[in-house]
Design a protein around this motif. Structure first.
Motif, PDB file in Angstrom:
ATOM      1  N   LEU A 101       0.804  -1.219   0.000  1.00  0.00           N
ATOM      2  CA  LEU A 101       0.000   0.000   0.000  1.00  0.00           C
ATOM      3  C   LEU A 101       0.838   1.271   0.000  1.00  0.00           C
ATOM      4  N   ASN A 102       2.104   1.189  -0.383  1.00  0.00           N
ATOM      5  CA  ASN A 102       2.944   2.387  -0.422  1.00  0.00           C
ATOM      6  C   ASN A 102       2.341   3.444  -1.344  1.00  0.00           C
ATOM      7  N   PRO A 103       2.125   4.666  -0.874  1.00  0.00           N
ATOM      8  CA  PRO A 103       1.542   5.701  -1.743  1.00  0.00           C
ATOM      9  C   PRO A 103       2.460   6.102  -2.889  1.00  0.00           C
ATOM     10  N   ASP A 104       3.759   5.795  -2.793  1.00  0.00           N
ATOM     11  CA  ASP A 104       4.687   6.124  -3.879  1.00  0.00           C
ATOM     12  C   ASP A 104       4.751   5.046  -4.956  1.00  0.00           C
ATOM     13  N   ASN A 105       3.903   4.016  -4.882  1.00  0.00           N
ATOM     14  CA  ASN A 105       3.860   3.002  -5.930  1.00  0.00           C
ATOM     15  C   ASN A 105       3.564   3.630  -7.284  1.00  0.00           C
ATOM     16  N   ILE A 106       4.117   3.045  -8.325  1.00  0.00           N
ATOM     17  CA  ILE A 106       4.028   3.603  -9.679  1.00  0.00           C
ATOM     18  C   ILE A 106       3.074   2.766 -10.528  1.00  0.00           C
ATOM     19  N   TYR A 107       2.045   3.429 -11.082  1.00  0.00           N
ATOM     20  CA  TYR A 107       1.020   2.746 -11.894  1.00  0.00           C
ATOM     21  C   TYR A 107       0.491   1.518 -11.148  1.00  0.00           C
ATOM     22  N   TRP A 108       0.003   1.716  -9.955  1.00  0.00           N
ATOM     23  CA  TRP A 108      -0.414   0.627  -9.081  1.00  0.00           C
ATOM     24  C   TRP A 108      -1.916   0.716  -8.811  1.00  0.00           C
ATOM     25  N   LYS A 166      -7.808   2.758  -3.143  1.00  0.00           N
ATOM     26  CA  LYS A 166      -6.688   3.567  -2.663  1.00  0.00           C
ATOM     27  C   LYS A 166      -5.872   4.075  -3.848  1.00  0.00           C
ATOM     28  N   LEU A 167      -5.456   5.326  -3.762  1.00  0.00           N
ATOM     29  CA  LEU A 167      -4.725   5.955  -4.848  1.00  0.00           C
ATOM     30  C   LEU A 167      -3.219   5.856  -4.612  1.00  0.00           C
ATOM     31  N   PHE A 168      -2.487   5.670  -5.705  1.00  0.00           N
ATOM     32  CA  PHE A 168      -1.030   5.603  -5.676  1.00  0.00           C
ATOM     33  C   PHE A 168      -0.499   6.649  -6.643  1.00  0.00           C
ATOM     34  N   ALA A 169       0.556   7.349  -6.247  1.00  0.00           N
ATOM     35  CA  ALA A 169       0.914   8.570  -6.977  1.00  0.00           C
ATOM     36  C   ALA A 169       2.391   8.677  -7.329  1.00  0.00           C
TER      37      ALA A 169
END
Length: 342
Positions: free
Chosen positions: A153-160, A181-184
């Motif tokens: 659930l890391n918010p810094d995930n890429i295209y997740w 949940k949004l990832f950015a």
């Protein structure tokens, strides 16, 4: 209110049926995998991407000792810093900040194992900290990672999350039944943005994982570039062996026969920290699976070496086609809903 919910369910049901018909048509005409040739006349290629969740030296070193015993070099994804969110059990595990673990990782590197990235930590990290963490990774390991695997659930995930899917009907279905949940990590205006670093320094990222021993049978184009996800050079999909039981099922004798007979490619995604070792001893079935695998004429090298080879020999490296996108996204979402695949 009940009527609006009913109409909503009907709408999504119709979308699902339409996509199902489209997939049926695509599967009928989908290009079949043709056996590859591998270095030294090997019959198939095999490796493992080990996700670091819950890993310690104590609970994964016996696994790597076993792999080393049978001359298998694989890929190990790591964290740089300890978690800042221990409420999520997936964030637990040792990191480069732990001296014994750091020595263990460097020993793996020196033995020919590939060290990859699982982000700088399990938890929340902002751009400046991520970039500093990647520089520390390079200072310790000696190179920037060639492979990155998003974490939980890391918010810094890429295209997740929902951003893994580009087809709107499938994304709508994902939104209906999964966590939104949004990832950015790929959003330039976000405080979590670092995809420009990925574009410059990291060659490969893991995308989908499937219940299939031969990933080239799912999509012969491995790895591939997705024009709709421009910050990533190449994506690759994996075989789902996320914990010890799933891994053992994936590497059944029947599946290994299939992999060998098809001249296929298997890159297993797993977590060696998930009960592969108890009381310092590897799971007995896992040990038998590795012995069986090692007895076969396979090419056992780290993931990026296999992916480089596939690009060099024309098997991968091209742009993902619409047909391939539909098949990959539909099959992944189907397996996600049925099996809880990664």
């Amino acid at each position: 209110m009940k009527q609006s919910v009913r109409y909503c369910l009907i709408f999504f049901g119709l979308c699902f049926v339409l996509v199902l018909f489209a997939i049926t048509a695509i599967v009928i005409s989908y290009p079949r995998y043709e056996a590859m040739t591998f270095p030294d006349g090997k019959k198939f290629a095999f490796t493992i991407c080990d996700d670091t969740d819950r890993s310690t030296v104590e609970n994964v070193k016996p696994v790597y000792d076993l792999l080393q015993e049978f001359n298998m070099r694989t890929t190990r994804a790591i964290w740089v810093y300890p978690t800042n969110d221990s409420t999520n059990w997936a964030n637990w595990g040792e990191t480069l900040s732990d001296s014994l673990y750091r020595m263990f990782v460097l020993d793996l590197r020196d033995k020919g194992f590939e060290i990859a990235s699982h982000g700088i930590r399990g938890g929340v990290s902002h751009r400046e900290e991520i970039l500093a963490g990647m520089d520390y990774f390079k200072d310790v390991i000696g190179y920037y990672p060639r492979i990155h695997i998003n974490h939980s659930l890391n918010p810094d995930n890429i295209y997740w999350g929902r951003n893994k899917i580009e087809l709107k009907p499938l994304r709508a279905l994902y939104d209906l039944v999964m966590d939104r949940k949004l990832f950015a990590g790929h959003v330039p205006e976000s405080e979590f943005f670092w995809a420009d670093f990925v574009q410059k320094h990291i060659k490969y990222m893991v995308n989908f994982s499937f219940h299939e021993i031969n990933i080239a049978a799912v999509n012969p184009l491995v790895p591939y570039h997705d024009p709709d996800k421009p910050f990533v050079k190449y994506w690759f999909h994996t075989s789902d062996g996320r914990a010890v039981n799933e891994f053992n099922d994936l590497l059944s004798p029947e599946n290994l026969d299939q992999l060998e007979n098809e001249g296929g490619v298997c890159i297993v995604y797993t977590h060696f920290g998930f009960n592969f070792v108890e009381n310092g001893v590897c799971d007995s079935t896992f040990t038998e699976r590795i012995k069986d695998l090692a007895s076969r004429d396979g090419w056992f090298v780290p993931a990026s070496e296999i992916l480089d080879y596939m690009i060099k020999h024309g098997q991968g490296g091209g742009d993902l086609s619409f047909t391939q996108r539909v098949y990959l996204e539909f099959r992944w979402l189907y397996e996600k809903l049925i099996y809880g695949s990664t």
